[in-house]
Design a protein around this motif. Structure first.
Motif, PDB file in Angstrom:
ATOM      1  N   LEU A  76       0.831  -1.211   0.113  1.00 16.16           N
ATOM      2  CA  LEU A  76       0.049   0.067  -0.135  1.00 16.16           C
ATOM      3  C   LEU A  76       0.902   1.186  -0.157  1.00 16.16           C
ATOM      4  CD1 LEU A  76      -2.596  -0.879   2.458  1.00 16.16           C
ATOM      5  CD2 LEU A  76      -2.853  -1.374   0.235  1.00 16.16           C
ATOM      6  N   HIS A  77       0.403   2.223  -1.038  1.00 12.50           N
ATOM      7  CA  HIS A  77       1.411   3.316  -1.148  1.00 12.50           C
ATOM      8  C   HIS A  77       1.017   4.268   0.165  1.00 12.50           C
ATOM      9  CE1 HIS A  77       3.563   6.714  -2.395  1.00 12.50           C
ATOM     10  NE2 HIS A  77       4.185   6.124  -3.585  1.00 12.50           N
ATOM     11  N   PRO A  78       1.988   4.661   0.818  1.00 12.07           N
ATOM     12  CA  PRO A  78       1.911   5.499   2.003  1.00 12.07           C
ATOM     13  C   PRO A  78       1.151   6.937   1.779  1.00 12.07           C
ATOM     14  CG  PRO A  78       4.078   5.328   2.054  1.00 12.07           C
ATOM     15  CD  PRO A  78       3.657   4.452   0.702  1.00 12.07           C
ATOM     16  N   LEU A  79       1.690   7.404   0.603  1.00 19.59           N
ATOM     17  CA  LEU A  79       1.419   8.906  -0.081  1.00 19.59           C
ATOM     18  C   LEU A  79       0.236   9.154  -0.778  1.00 19.59           C
ATOM     19  CD1 LEU A  79       5.147   9.937  -0.033  1.00 19.59           C
ATOM     20  CD2 LEU A  79       3.380  10.266   1.950  1.00 19.59           C
ATOM     21  N   ARG A  80       0.289   7.856  -1.819  1.00 24.09           N
ATOM     22  CA  ARG A  80      -0.951   8.050  -2.956  1.00 24.09           C
ATOM     23  C   ARG A  80      -1.974   7.116  -2.386  1.00 24.09           C
ATOM     24  NH1 ARG A  80       3.770   8.471  -6.551  1.00 24.09           N
ATOM     25  NH2 ARG A  80       3.642   6.151  -7.148  1.00 24.09           N
ATOM     26  N   LYS A  81      -2.845   7.638  -1.882  1.00 20.50           N
ATOM     27  CA  LYS A  81      -4.174   6.919  -1.313  1.00 20.50           C
ATOM     28  C   LYS A  81      -4.654   6.076  -2.167  1.00 20.50           C
ATOM     29  CE  LYS A  81      -8.163   7.520   1.730  1.00 20.50           C
ATOM     30  NZ  LYS A  81      -8.026   6.668   2.563  1.00 20.50           N
ATOM     31  N   GLY A  82      -4.894   4.753  -1.936  1.00 26.17           N
ATOM     32  CA  GLY A  82      -5.612   3.871  -2.843  1.00 26.17           C
ATOM     33  C   GLY A  82      -4.849   3.359  -3.899  1.00 26.17           C
ATOM     34  N   GLU A  83      -3.381   3.514  -3.960  1.00 25.08           N
ATOM     35  CA  GLU A  83      -2.486   2.956  -4.863  1.00 25.08           C
ATOM     36  C   GLU A  83      -1.468   1.953  -4.303  1.00 25.08           C
ATOM     37  OE1 GLU A  83      -0.930   5.568  -7.776  1.00 25.08           O
ATOM     38  OE2 GLU A  83      -2.697   6.612  -7.826  1.00 25.08           O
ATOM     39  N   LEU A  84      -1.198   1.467  -5.236  1.00 29.22           N
ATOM     40  CA  LEU A  84      -0.010  -0.009  -4.568  1.00 29.22           C
ATOM     41  C   LEU A  84       1.395   0.530  -5.203  1.00 29.22           C
ATOM     42  CD1 LEU A  84      -2.016  -3.166  -5.512  1.00 29.22           C
ATOM     43  CD2 LEU A  84      -1.590  -2.013  -3.193  1.00 29.22           C
ATOM     44  N   VAL A  85       2.329   0.098  -4.517  1.00 31.11           N
ATOM     45  CA  VAL A  85       3.782   0.161  -4.930  1.00 31.11           C
ATOM     46  C   VAL A  85       4.259  -1.271  -5.046  1.00 31.11           C
ATOM     47  CG1 VAL A  85       4.885   0.913  -2.975  1.00 31.11           C
ATOM     48  CG2 VAL A  85       5.796   1.276  -5.145  1.00 31.11           C
ATOM     49  N   MET A  95       9.608  -7.482   6.659  1.00 32.31           N
ATOM     50  CA  MET A  95       8.288  -7.229   6.622  1.00 32.31           C
ATOM     51  C   MET A  95       7.546  -6.580   7.643  1.00 32.31           C
ATOM     52  SD  MET A  95       8.043  -9.137   3.560  1.00 32.31           S
ATOM     53  CE  MET A  95       6.323  -9.686   3.467  1.00 32.31           C
ATOM     54  N   ARG A  96       6.326  -5.963   7.348  1.00 30.84           N
ATOM     55  CA  ARG A  96       5.474  -5.432   8.325  1.00 30.84           C
ATOM     56  C   ARG A  96       4.068  -5.557   7.894  1.00 30.84           C
ATOM     57  NH1 ARG A  96       3.332  -0.940   6.367  1.00 30.84           N
ATOM     58  NH2 ARG A  96       2.814   0.185   8.166  1.00 30.84           N
ATOM     59  N   ASN A  97       3.109  -5.539   8.832  1.00 33.19           N
ATOM     60  CA  ASN A  97       1.622  -5.816   8.655  1.00 33.19           C
ATOM     61  C   ASN A  97       1.104  -4.276   8.262  1.00 33.19           C
ATOM     62  OD1 ASN A  97       1.598  -8.531   8.974  1.00 33.19           O
ATOM     63  ND2 ASN A  97       0.598  -8.537  10.960  1.00 33.19           N
ATOM     64  N   ASN A  98       0.220  -4.174   7.044  1.00 35.80           N
ATOM     65  CA  ASN A  98      -0.252  -2.831   6.642  1.00 35.80           C
ATOM     66  C   ASN A  98      -1.776  -2.632   7.493  1.00 35.80           C
ATOM     67  OD1 ASN A  98      -2.491  -4.583   5.531  1.00 35.80           O
ATOM     68  ND2 ASN A  98      -1.346  -4.416   3.274  1.00 35.80           N
ATOM     69  N   ARG A  99      -2.438  -1.861   7.070  1.00 38.18           N
ATOM     70  CA  ARG A  99      -3.608  -1.383   7.930  1.00 38.18           C
ATOM     71  C   ARG A  99      -4.666  -2.400   7.711  1.00 38.18           C
ATOM     72  NH1 ARG A  99      -4.149   2.632   3.470  1.00 38.18           N
ATOM     73  NH2 ARG A  99      -6.379   2.236   2.610  1.00 38.18           N
ATOM     74  N   PHE A 100      -4.657  -3.473   6.936  1.00 42.45           N
ATOM     75  CA  PHE A 100      -5.564  -4.336   6.753  1.00 42.45           C
ATOM     76  C   PHE A 100      -5.014  -5.760   7.238  1.00 42.45           C
ATOM     77  CE2 PHE A 100      -6.285  -1.710   2.707  1.00 42.45           C
ATOM     78  CZ  PHE A 100      -7.587  -1.583   3.016  1.00 42.45           C
ATOM     79  N   GLY A 101      -3.811  -5.532   7.934  1.00 38.21           N
ATOM     80  CA  GLY A 101      -3.198  -6.813   8.706  1.00 38.21           C
ATOM     81  C   GLY A 101      -2.418  -7.731   7.716  1.00 38.21           C
ATOM     82  N   ILE A 102      -2.404  -7.367   6.435  1.00 34.52           N
ATOM     83  CA  ILE A 102      -1.490  -7.990   5.347  1.00 34.52           C
ATOM     84  C   ILE A 102      -0.188  -7.857   5.504  1.00 34.52           C
ATOM     85  CG2 ILE A 102      -1.688  -8.675   3.203  1.00 34.52           C
ATOM     86  CD1 ILE A 102      -4.502  -7.567   2.652  1.00 34.52           C
ATOM     87  N   SER A 103       0.590  -8.874   5.535  1.00 33.24           N
ATOM     88  CA  SER A 103       2.188  -8.771   5.623  1.00 33.24           C
ATOM     89  C   SER A 103       2.522  -8.285   4.286  1.00 33.24           C
ATOM     90  CB  SER A 103       2.827 -10.147   5.937  1.00 33.24           C
ATOM     91  OG  SER A 103       4.294  -9.933   6.072  1.00 33.24           O
ATOM     92  N   GLU A 104       3.615  -7.368   4.548  1.00 32.08           N
ATOM     93  CA  GLU A 104       4.044  -6.781   3.218  1.00 32.08           C
ATOM     94  C   GLU A 104       5.335  -6.191   3.457  1.00 32.08           C
ATOM     95  OE1 GLU A 104       1.269  -3.410   2.147  1.00 32.08           O
ATOM     96  OE2 GLU A 104       2.240  -2.041   3.538  1.00 32.08           O
ATOM     97  N   PRO A 105       6.234  -6.050   2.376  1.00 29.88           N
ATOM     98  CA  PRO A 105       7.777  -5.468   2.437  1.00 29.88           C
ATOM     99  C   PRO A 105       7.358  -3.870   3.051  1.00 29.88           C
ATOM    100  CG  PRO A 105       7.359  -6.509   0.394  1.00 29.88           C
ATOM    101  CD  PRO A 105       6.003  -6.542   0.941  1.00 29.88           C
ATOM    102  N   ASP A 106       8.622  -3.619   3.847  1.00 28.87           N
ATOM    103  CA  ASP A 106       8.463  -2.466   4.489  1.00 28.87           C
ATOM    104  C   ASP A 106       8.849  -1.427   3.777  1.00 28.87           C
ATOM    105  OD1 ASP A 106       9.395  -0.016   6.046  1.00 28.87           O
ATOM    106  OD2 ASP A 106       9.954  -1.269   7.635  1.00 28.87           O
TER     107      ASP A 106
END
Length: 198
Positions: A76-85, A95-106
């Motif tokens: 999840l892109h931290p600056l461009r809401k609703g977009e992915l990188v 790794m870290r968990n995003n706001r949906f609890g999904i593991s993703e690269p930091d």
């Protein structure tokens, strides 16, 4: 059946699969992927980590590493809401968990690559049809991130990954929906009519 009902029905069916059935399907997914040139000849491939009962591409990720190819995960892109990188994923990636609890690269520590520089993106989905329409979770993240593909030809190739039972006869398509060119399931891998002109 509307999109909400369809999501509920198929997500429930996915969650009812046993761990053994999931493992078998994930291994079959790899077998189908390795039969396709889109996968074999791609250097940079984006996949995902299974989170909500999606077919699990972990064997494909490991296969990419063995072949010396680069694997990427959506973040999840931290600056461009609703977009992915897309960030490169290796065995030692922080790794870290995003706001949906999904593991993703930091995001702060990973190597980002714009989607247009990826060869193949394997997308999770809830349902698909033979025309390349994809029903996701409803957030529109992939559609917004990949909107540039409407104007930019064939790269990256977009492959939906799913269990065979996730195919439906026809999904309603919106003008902003990004069609798939390829579907890869535990049973087959085939180009979709959006790619073949049928």
């Amino acid at each position: 059946m509307n999109k909400t009902e369809l999501r509920r029905l198929i997500r429930q069916k996915r969650r009812e699969l046993t761990p053994s059935e999931r493992n078998i399907a994930g291994r079959r997914l790899l077998k189908q992927l390795t039969a396709r040139p889109e996968y074999l000849y791609s250097r940079r491939v984006a996949l995902y980590l299974s989170n909500d009962g999606e077919i699990d591409p972990q064997w494909a990720i490991q296969d990419l590493w063995k072949r010396g190819k680069q694997a990427f995960l959506p973040v999840l892109h931290p600056l461009r809401k609703g977009e992915l990188v897309f960030i490169r994923y290796a065995r030692n990636t922080p790794m870290r968990n995003n706001r949906f609890g999904i593991s993703e690269p930091d995001f702060r520590r990973g190597k980002q690559v714009p989607a247009r520089f990826l060869s193949l993106i394997c997308l999770p989905l809830v349902a698909f049809d033979s025309r390349g329409n994809r029903l996701g979770m409803g957030g529109g993240f992939y559609d917004r991130t990949l909107a540039f593909t409407h104007h930019q030809g064939q790269k990256p190739r977009l492959a939906g990954c799913a269990y065979a039972f996730q195919e439906v006869r026809l999904l309603p398509a919106e003008c902003w929906d990004i069609p798939l060119q390829l579907i890869v399931t535990d049973q087959e891998a085939r180009p979709l009519s959006a790619d073949t002109g049928l």
